[in-house]
Design an enzyme around this catalytic site. Structure first.
Site, short mmCIF file in Angstrom:
data_model
loop_
_atom_site.label_atom_id
_atom_site.label_comp_id
_atom_site.label_asym_id
_atom_site.label_seq_id
_atom_site.Cartn_x
_atom_site.Cartn_y
_atom_site.Cartn_z
N GLN A 67 -2.18 6.28 -6.73
CA GLN A 67 -3.58 5.95 -7.01
C GLN A 67 -4.39 5.86 -5.72
O GLN A 67 -5.53 6.32 -5.65
CB GLN A 67 -3.65 4.64 -7.79
N GLU A 88 5.78 2.52 -8.36
CA GLU A 88 5.76 3.77 -7.60
C GLU A 88 7.15 4.29 -7.25
O GLU A 88 7.42 5.49 -7.30
CB GLU A 88 4.94 3.59 -6.32
N HIS A 100 -7.12 0.08 0.91
CA HIS A 100 -7.55 1.26 0.17
C HIS A 100 -8.17 2.30 1.09
O HIS A 100 -8.83 3.23 0.63
CB HIS A 100 -8.58 0.89 -0.91
N PHE A 115 -0.75 2.78 -1.40
CA PHE A 115 0.29 2.23 -2.28
C PHE A 115 1.63 2.94 -2.11
O PHE A 115 2.62 2.57 -2.74
CB PHE A 115 -0.16 2.33 -3.74
#
Length: 706
Positions: A467, A445, A512, A471
């Site tokens: 994504q 990233e 997430h 992240f």
């Protein structure tokens, strides 16, 4: 007096290196015996005598400037200095080997890059003095600035991130089929950073014409190389990335020049990166205040004999290219030039701080054409009869239409090409726009954010998809220190959008499901957008891509396929920085965004006995304070609602602003309804307890009682 024996050694070594001894020069000129002075072998590769002398002048100028700067530092006329004495051949030789319109990413010890690109010395002096007429209006220190006109990109103190910017520039060259390279420097210490690995890996995987130059000067501040890496030489790392590399004498300007010139041709011809390790030595401290007491004294003797200026000068004298008198004349001419430019710099007007100007320069302004397009295509609310679309489809449509509108827009992200991304938003884009513009990235990233910024240097727009918003932590430095600050620092825009699939409610656990938008609302220079409806999602995404500033575009995963609404077919913008009234009411003002808007609307539907005035912020940075004030005045009772955790959430900032600026409008304390101060749990029942929605009713009742 000298503070340590080592400092004294350094001083006398520098005197030996820098003092022009006419008798010695004449001896070398007469005998042609420069090998007694050095073990360095200089090989001409077709240069004329005039070209060799030009190299000499280019090499000598940064040395003489540095000698002057060290004097000024001791006199207190500048505050800090990072010396490149002993390393000039790398900066000068490599810069001379490039074309003038090829980007260079220098670091602290690369004064020779700036002087070789013929940046005005008067302006450079004003930069180092912190004067407004320098290259950064007094906002940056010695070498933390750039100049678009000279194709030099200003460094940041974190060093490693510069390498990825070279990837982005090289990608722009590759897309345009320009026969050009970019060049980025790293110190030996910088090769230990993750950004070094990421940048080299991306350049190799994508076949980018980048020259990575390692200045191996033996120390990262005080840490010697034997505590920095265990490979035999740093150039050995090249093989691990599938690229070629070479180790050279960084103190030999002809070797540096000839190598970089050849490597440049290789990179262009083969469309590949290349790693060059230049062996050299740092004759001063990391910066002057740090001293050199940790360096064994014998190293100064060893490397003093390898001085790049003295040895090249001796070579020219022995070869009859330069006479002793001519060398003295050049020194005298350069000394006069330096003193005259410094005198002009001292005449600069005193900097008078202007807070309005400082705030004005945080963001880049839209071009006239972009403003005209925006004005003609702004749509704050959906038109009657517009077709219904899901949230995810609106984002996809906005992205597709932006790709059609901007042929210089490049999309990057993990799995976004043939696979279509984790949430299938770019599905079919490869077939429509091609793999050059829709690019799968390695798992790195930080390098991709840096690459996006590098593309911006060459006039490209880019969209990077995280994504998952979670992240972003591994790209955090590039975002908050490079993207956000670059326009304020030296006027370079960062035309980058980072899409951030965010939020919980889907049982995805602590890595997430985070709502991390508040991390970035504290960073001047960024814009933070967070739509709640399909109409706003499309319009704000198009506006974000049209905007020349870095925009973090948060899109709630839970809304992708659960929320639909009218979305016009044609491309349009929703103005960034403008809130939306989602529902009019008379009892309680709810200020919210994202999923919170739908929680409030759902609550209103389920509780018709209370009238909620719901303001959808849509943009979190910059905030629409005018809309906030109007909403506060409507009811006098305010509830700030967000999915983010309570402590440090943006609700606290808005609450403080309301208390400071709207106190006379309030009939009750400002209250915050936020998620628990815990990580987001995986179990669905635990997650429901975590969510702010679970406590919304209690806060509404509490406010009603006032």
């Amino acid at each position: 007096m000298y503070r340590t024996i080592a400092d004294a050694v350094v001083f006398f070594v520098l005197c030996f290196i820098n003092t022009s001894n006419l008798a010695t020069l004449k001896t070398i000129e007469k005998t042609g015996n420069y090998n007694k002075q050095t073990a360095m072998e200089f090989v001409r590769s077709g240069q004329t005598n005039d070209e060799l002398v030009f190299m000499y002048r280019s090499l000598l100028l940064p040395r003489m400037i540095e000698e002057k700067m060290l004097v000024l530092l001791r006199q207190g006329k500048i505050s800090k200095w990072f010396s490149g004495i002993g390393q000039e051949a790398i900066s000068v030789g490599s810069t001379l080997a490039l074309e003038k319109d090829e980007w260079v990413m220098p670091l602290h010890r690369n004064l020779g890059v700036f002087t070789t690109r013929q940046m005005g010395l008067q302006k450079l002096f004003m930069q180092w003095q912190g004067n407004k007429d320098g290259y950064s209006k007094g906002r940056e220190r010695s070498f933390h600035f750039g100049s678009r006109a000279h194709h030099i990109c200003g460094m940041i103190s974190h060093l490693g991130p510069q390498l990825a910017l070279a990837d982005g520039v090289a990608l722009a060259y590759k897309l345009r089929k320009d026969n050009k390279v970019s060049l980025a420097y790293s110190g030996d210490g910088g090769t230990s950073e993750g950004d070094f690995h990421e940048a080299l890996n991306v350049a190799a995987v994508w076949g980018l014409p980048v020259i990575f130059v390692i200045e191996n000067n033996g120390y990262g501040l005080s840490t010697p190389v034997n505590e920095q890496y265990k490979c035999e030489s740093l150039v050995d790392k090249a093989k691990g990335y599938g690229m070629d590399g070479i180790r050279i004498n960084g103190n030999n300007i002809l070797e540096v020049y000839d190598t970089i010139r050849g490597v440049r041709d290789y990179c262009i011809r083969n469309q590949k990166p290349y790693l060059v390790e230049c062996m050299t030595f740092r004759m001063r401290g990391h910066e002057e205040a740090s001293g050199t007491k940790y360096v064994p004294a014998e190293l100064f003797d060893e490397w003093g004999a390898k001085d790049p200026v003295k040895n090249y000068e001796a070579f020219l004298l022995a070869e009859g290219v330069l006479t002793a008198a001519a060398a003295e004349e050049i020194r005298s001419e350069l000394k006069t030039y330096i003193e005259e430019e410094l005198k002009l710099a001292y005449e600069a007007e005193e900097l008078i701080p202007d807070a309005n100007e400082e705030l004005h320069d945080v963001y880049a302004k839209k071009s006239v054409n972009a403003r005209l397009w925006s004005d003609a295509n702004t749509m704050d609310a959906p038109k009657a009869g517009a077709p219904e679309k899901r949230f995810v489809d609106a984002i996809q449509e906005g992205l597709s239409q932006s790709m059609q509108l901007h042929d210089n827009l490049v999309l990057m992200g993990q799995d976004i090409a043939e696979y279509g991304g984790a949430f299938k938003i770019t599905e079919g884009f490869v077939k429509q726009f091609g793999k050059e513009r829709v690019r799968n990235t390695p798992l790195c990233e930080s390098a991709i954010v840096g690459t996006a910024l590098g593309l911006s240097l060459e006039g490209y727009k880019s969209m990077m998809e995280m994504q998952f918003a979670d992240f972003v932590t591994v790209g955090f430095n590039q975002i908050v220190n490079n993207l956000a600050k670059i326009h304020y620092r030296w006027g370079q825009q960062a035309d980058v959008v980072i899409r951030m699939p965010t939020g919980g409610g889907v049982g995805a656990g602590p890595f997430h499901s985070q709502s991390n938008e508040a991390w970035f609302t504290h960073v001047p220079g960024l814009k933070v957008v967070y739509p709640s409806t399909p109409h706003d999602a499309k319009g704000l995404l198009i506006a974000a891509i049209n905007d020349p500033n870095p925009v973090l575009f948060f899109e709630h995963k839970g809304l992708y396929r659960s929320v639909s609404g009218p979305v016009p077919e044609a491309a349009y913008e929703v103005e960034i920085g403008k809130a939306r009234l989602a529902a009019e009411g008379t009892d309680i003002t709810v200020i919210t965004y994202g999923s919170g808007v739908h929680w409030a609307l759902e609550y209103q539907h389920q509780h018709p006995e209370v009238s909620l005035h719901i303001l959808d912020l849509r943009t979190l940075l910059p905030l629409d304070y005018e809309a906030v004030r109007t909403a506060v005045a409507k009811t006098g009772k305010v509830l700030l609602l967000h999915e983010d955790t309570l402590t440090g959430g943006i609700g606290g900032e808005i609450s403080a602003w309301i208390s400071e600026h709207c106190f006379e409008l309030l009939d009750a304390p400002v209250m915050r309804c936020a998620s628990l101060d815990t990580p987001v749990p995986f179990n669905i029942d635990l997650e429901k307890t975590f969510m702010a929605k679970n406590r919304l009713h209690g806060y509404v009742e509490k406010l009603q009682r006032y």
